[in-house]
Design an enzyme around this catalytic site. Structure first.
Site, PDB file in Angstrom:
ATOM      1  N   THR A   1      -4.128  -6.987   7.525  1.00  0.00           N
ATOM      2  CA  THR A   1      -2.995  -8.018   7.095  1.00  0.00           C
ATOM      3  C   THR A   1      -2.320  -8.711   8.452  1.00  0.00           C
ATOM      4  O   THR A   1      -1.723  -7.936   9.224  1.00  0.00           O
ATOM      5  CB  THR A   1      -2.186  -7.742   6.206  1.00  0.00           C
ATOM      6  OG1 THR A   1      -2.871  -6.894   5.015  1.00  0.00           O
ATOM      7  CG2 THR A   1      -1.463  -9.092   5.421  1.00  0.00           C
TER       8      THR A   1
ATOM      9  N   ASN B   1       0.693  -1.353   0.001  1.00  0.00           N
ATOM     10  CA  ASN B   1       0.040   0.005  -0.098  1.00  0.00           C
ATOM     11  C   ASN B   1       0.712   1.352   0.102  1.00  0.00           C
ATOM     12  O   ASN B   1       0.350   2.283   0.178  1.00  0.00           O
ATOM     13  CB  ASN B   1      -0.926   0.008   1.287  1.00  0.00           C
ATOM     14  CG  ASN B   1      -2.150  -1.039   1.035  1.00  0.00           C
ATOM     15  OD1 ASN B   1      -2.212  -1.598  -0.065  1.00  0.00           O
ATOM     16  ND2 ASN B   1      -2.835  -1.310   2.074  1.00  0.00           N
TER      17      ASN B   1
END
Ligand code: AMP
Length: 281
Positions: free
Chosen positions: A176, A146
């Protein structure tokens, strides 16, 4: 284009406003293309999402939240979302173009980063998070995938899909595994300090090439996170200052983690981070 939007925030964009270029990548729900706004010639990344997919996974609320949060953020280390539009089948996000692509790719290519590079990215991330926290946004899904880089190697946080705009403590389980703070793994209340933990995980991964609590399976990763089972391999050789910063962030008690301000004052950051935030490969 940004000035055009600021002058006319109600501007309705459509596909006719853009020339579409090469594909930049493929995500879970669609593709991202290089594009140019025809009138201003401004280069952007156009993220195309399929409504059917978004509806199938019941992600419309999350997506709207992501879009609303990201549109309101203005920071050199936060990827701009200039606007969005849709047609019958697709939703289009008009994003700032990050020429350097994913930091993840750079990390995988080089194995691990130099200390100066790692410190520059950690300082940029810390500044971006301080700005987000000021705006009551907790990102919660910061991971190398990201994080994008612009043409000067400046880090940009992208993908606000999991972020939450609230000053309240949160009880939601998401994110995550490798980057999750113990309080999230244990499904306890959590606050801004989850992002500080993640900075420690990322700092470790930048320097060693693997996240600190990596294990064969999820259960073992959970266990290692909860125990804060942290060890520093002898190879690659990492400075004592860097290990000190990591150890002060990967602390189980979230109130005892180093604050964002203290990270920016830490000797490792002072000695190594480039003050301009740019980072040639
Ligand atoms: P995503 O759907 O956000 O996971 O994006 C898929 C891929 O497209 C990413 O892995 C990036 O390589 C690329 N990408 C996404 N957004 C941008 C952007 N703003 N600028 C350049 N590349 C991007």
């Amino acid at each position: 284009m940004s000035s055009q939007r600021e002058e006319n925030p109600q501007r309705q964009w459509s596909l006719q406003d853009f020339e579409i270029g090469k594909p930049l990548g493929k995500g879970k729900f669609g593709r991202v293309y290089l594009a140019r706004e025809i009138k201003s010639k401004y280069v952007v990344a156009l993220k195309v999402l399929y409504k059917e997919q978004i509806e199938k996974y019941r992600l419309h609320h999350q997506l709207r939240r992501e879009m609303e949060i990201q549109t309101g953020l203005r920071h050199p280390n936060v990827l701009r979302l200039y606007g969005w539009f849709h047609d019958a089948e697709r939703i289009y996000l008009i994003l700032e173009y990050a020429h350097g692509g994913e930091l993840y790719r750079l990390l995988r290519k080089t194995g691990h980063l130099r200390e100066k590079q790692a410190a520059t990215y950690i300082a940029s991330l810390t500044q971006a998070l301080a700005y987000c926290h000021q705006k009551h946004v907790i990102h919660r899904d910061i991971k190398p995938e990201n994080l994008l880089l612009d043409h000067e190697g400046r880090l940009k946080i992208a993908d606000f899909g999991w972020s939450v705009q609230s000053s309240l403590k949160r009880h939601t389980m998401c994110g995550t595994l490798d980057y999750l703070a113990p309080e999230m793994v244990e499904n306890k209340a959590h606050d801004y300090a989850v992002d500080n933990w993640t900075l420690g995980v990322l700092c470790y991964e930048f320097l060693y090439g693997i996240p600190p609590f990596e294990a064969e399976n999820q259960k073992d990763t959970f266990r290692r996170i909860i125990k804060v089972d942290l060890s520093f391999p002898s190879i690659p050789n990492v400075s004592a200052d860097a290990k000190d910063l990591i150890s002060r962030l990967l602390v189980k008690d979230s109130s005892k983690r180093l604050s964002l301000q203290k990270i920016l004052e830490h000797p490792w950051i002072n000695k190594n981070a480039d003050p301009t935030g740019t980072c040639p490969k």
